[in-house]
Design an enzyme around this catalytic site. Structure first.
Site, PDB file in Angstrom:
ATOM      1  N   CYS A  94       0.636  -1.211  -0.060  1.00 34.18           N
ATOM      2  CA  CYS A  94       0.073  -0.055  -0.076  1.00 34.18           C
ATOM      3  C   CYS A  94       0.874   1.390  -0.124  1.00 34.18           C
ATOM      4  O   CYS A  94       0.730   2.116  -0.858  1.00 34.18           O
ATOM      5  CB  CYS A  94      -1.012  -0.189   1.153  1.00 34.18           C
ATOM      6  SG  CYS A  94      -2.055  -1.259   1.338  1.00 34.18           S
ATOM      7  N   HIS A 150      -2.913   6.518   4.215  1.00 34.39           N
ATOM      8  CA  HIS A 150      -1.842   5.752   4.402  1.00 34.39           C
ATOM      9  C   HIS A 150      -0.368   6.069   4.041  1.00 34.39           C
ATOM     10  O   HIS A 150       0.441   5.223   3.484  1.00 34.39           O
ATOM     11  CB  HIS A 150      -2.023   4.112   3.677  1.00 34.39           C
ATOM     12  CG  HIS A 150      -1.426   2.955   4.315  1.00 34.39           C
ATOM     13  ND1 HIS A 150      -1.262   1.865   3.947  1.00 34.39           N
ATOM     14  CD2 HIS A 150      -0.782   3.023   5.639  1.00 34.39           C
ATOM     15  CE1 HIS A 150      -0.822   0.942   4.569  1.00 34.39           C
ATOM     16  NE2 HIS A 150      -0.192   2.002   5.719  1.00 34.39           N
TER      17      HIS A 150
END
Length: 570
Positions: A94, A150
């Site tokens: 991610c 993130h």
């Protein structure tokens, strides 16, 4: 107790939201939106609107046009009418993919070479890096982000609204509950993770499934923005990352899939497909569509243990095999020259930075030191791509290959280091690339993947620390050519070493206990004080210490003088 701070309304919302029938349907919500219309004149901006949809953990096979049993009519149609990116690469995890999208730079040049940015780490996308929304903002764009960030949040300067976005609505962490928006990072380390700007979005939270909630927020942005001003909308869905949660009505479509993980995952993809349909309808309704470039991309490969499929590619998410880094991607836009085509030239996620900034009539300064290329002509017109190679990564911390050595790397490279490089047709891997099985679609079995009895296992890889593949001829990485072409291996090892000399130190700090949400009102959020605040506190502390020191000296001197005076009197 730790959970005393949780609002009762949140738990009620969580319970109610598990049954889709009690939530407003897409149809009801869309009807309300149609009645609104756009208050602004539908006169297009001279610069194109840019909508970037980043989805989470969608496997290479998990789209209809790649042969999946999952129904994705919207994605299939948009891709068929646009340009399918069939040689498109991202990063295996991610944070790395998101960092490279935002900066146009490889991980080795931002210090994020290792793993992901964890919620408890005092770490984020380095502030000295200029971001994509910052460059588009300079070019006159309104910049909005909805969804998963993130990229770190340990201090305010790391937040999306401090990195170029005018507005932000979404989550800061890598995953969480789709309804309650809570996330636990360990025992007694649980917190709420839904933000509006730089504050917790308690009042905005109605317990909605995040795919629906994020889409509604994005459509509201379209409805309230003036299409005469260029818009950059970054829509980063939480879907289809675990936990596997989905409204019940989508599960009905996949009763024929016995594997429950795969069934839930398929339903999540269908919900995502419907969300993209609603977004594209809004682009047309509010006067954006004819002047919009829409990019769709997964952030990494699928996770078979969580229902994803990368078949027939090898490996999975978190690996450097093709199944971890070759992604679903396409561009849809009326502005494309050659619509309905496939782009088979190399494209990497770092390329979006220079491509989109150039499309938006922004400037690319030399000191940006970009690793990405402007690939618009390759995508739109079918011209050759300026990209000839991709550094998938060099992770100097991950050195688990027991037989890796400088000797195995011909004295040019320590093959214990986890690394991967693509040059033309060739791909080189060193170290331990990760889980390397070929996992066929799980629709025929109700066995959990932990049994893996039906996988193609690779036993001869044990003890190896270097691989070479011709990806054009062997996209499934079945024939290792490292022994047959040692001269190619040596050239690519030299290229790895050359890249490595330009790398910066790894940023992967230890866990900071101050990150615990219980110290922040039950919310995941910034906990690290800015340097100026710390300096002021340090100055105050130093001043206090110095004052105390002087007072102590005065007391000692006064006591000494009294003693001398007494002696003189004697």
């Amino acid at each position: 107790m730790l959970f005393l701070w949780v609002p009762v309304s949140l738990f009620l919302g969580f319970i109610v939201s598990q049954t889709w029938s009690v939530q407003p349907s897409w149809e009801t919500w869309n009807a309300n939106q149609r009645n609104r219309g756009n208050e602004f004149e539908k006169q297009p901006s001279a610069q194109p609107h840019i909508v970037f949809i980043l989805v989470d953990d969608q496997g290479f096979r998990d789209v209809g046009y790649h042969g999946s049993e999952i129904k994705t009519p919207t994605l299939d149609r948009l891709a068929a009418q646009g340009v399918k990116l069939e040689n498109y690469y991202v990063q295996p995890l991610c944070s790395p993919s998101r960092s490279q999208l935002m900066t146009g730079r490889y991980q080795i040049h931002t210090g994020l070479q290792h793993s992901i940015i964890r919620a408890t780490q005092p770490n984020c996308l380095p502030l000295e890096n200029v971001t994509l929304p910052q460059k588009l903002k300079q070019a006159g764009y309104a910049t909005h982000m909805v969804g998963k960030w993130h990229l770190g949040f340990y201090k305010r300067g790391c937040m999306p609204t401090q990195r170029g976005f005018d507005t932000f609505f979404g989550s800061l962490l890598g995953s969480g509950d789709y309804y309650s928006h809570y996330k636990c990072e360990g025992p007694a380390m649980c917190g709420y993770d839904l933000y509006e700007g730089e504050e917790a979005a308690w009042e905005q939270d109605r317990g909605l499934y995040s795919t629906v909630m994020f889409t509604q927020k994005a459509i509201n942005i379209l409805a309230n923005h003036n299409p005469r001003r260029p818009l950059f909308l970054y829509l980063a869905y939480q879907a289809v990352h675990s936990p596997l949660q989905v409204p019940a009505r989508y599960l009905e479509r996949y009763k024929n899939i016995p594997n429950m993980n795969r069934r839930k995952y398929a339903a999540m993809v269908s919900c995502l497909d419907e969300a993209v349909r609603n977004l594209t309808l809004a682009l047309k309704r509010y006067g954006y569509y004819d002047n919009t470039v829409l990019v769709y991309s997964s952030d990494n490969g699928g996770q078979p243990l969580a229902g994803g499929s990368n078949w027939p590619l090898r490996g999975s998410k978190a690996t450097y095999w093709e199944g971890g880094i070759r992604a679903v991607g396409f561009v849809h836009s009326p502005l494309l020259v050659n619509k309905g085509t496939r782009c088979r030239t190399l494209v990497h996620i770092t390329d979006w930075f220079p491509t989109l900034v150039t499309l938006g009539e922004g400037t690319l300064d030399e000191d940006l030191n970009l690793d990405g290329y402007d690939v618009w002509e390759a995508i739109s017109e079918g011209r050759p791509s300026p990209r000839q190679d991709i550094l998938h990564n060099i992770d100097p911390i991950y050195i688990k290959a027991k037989n890796g050595s400088w000797k195995a790397g011909y004295g040019l490279w320590n093959t214990a280091i986890r690394a991967a490089l693509r040059v033309g047709h060739w791909k080189l891997l060193t170290g331990v690339p990760g889980y390397s099985d070929w996992v066929p679609p799980q629709t025929f079995s109700n066995h959990l993947l932990t049994n893996r009895w039906h996988n193609e296992r690779v036993r001869w890889d044990r003890g190896k620390s270097i691989w070479l593949f011709n990806i054009t001829a062997d996209p499934y990485e079945r024939v290792d050519l490292s022994q047959r072409y040692p001269h190619i291996v040596k050239k690519m090892l030299m290229r790895l070493a050359q890249y490595n000399r330009t790398s910066v130190p790894v940023r992967y700090p230890a866990k900071d206990l101050r990150s615990n949400p219980q110290y922040n009102g039950g919310v995941w959020g910034p906990w690290y004080k800015e340097e100026t605040e710390e300096e002021e506190e340090d100055d105050d502390r130093d001043n206090n210490l110095f004052t105390n020191f002087l007072a102590k000296r005065r007391r000692k001197k006064k006591a000494k003088n009294k003693k001398l005076k007494r002696k003189a009197e004697e």
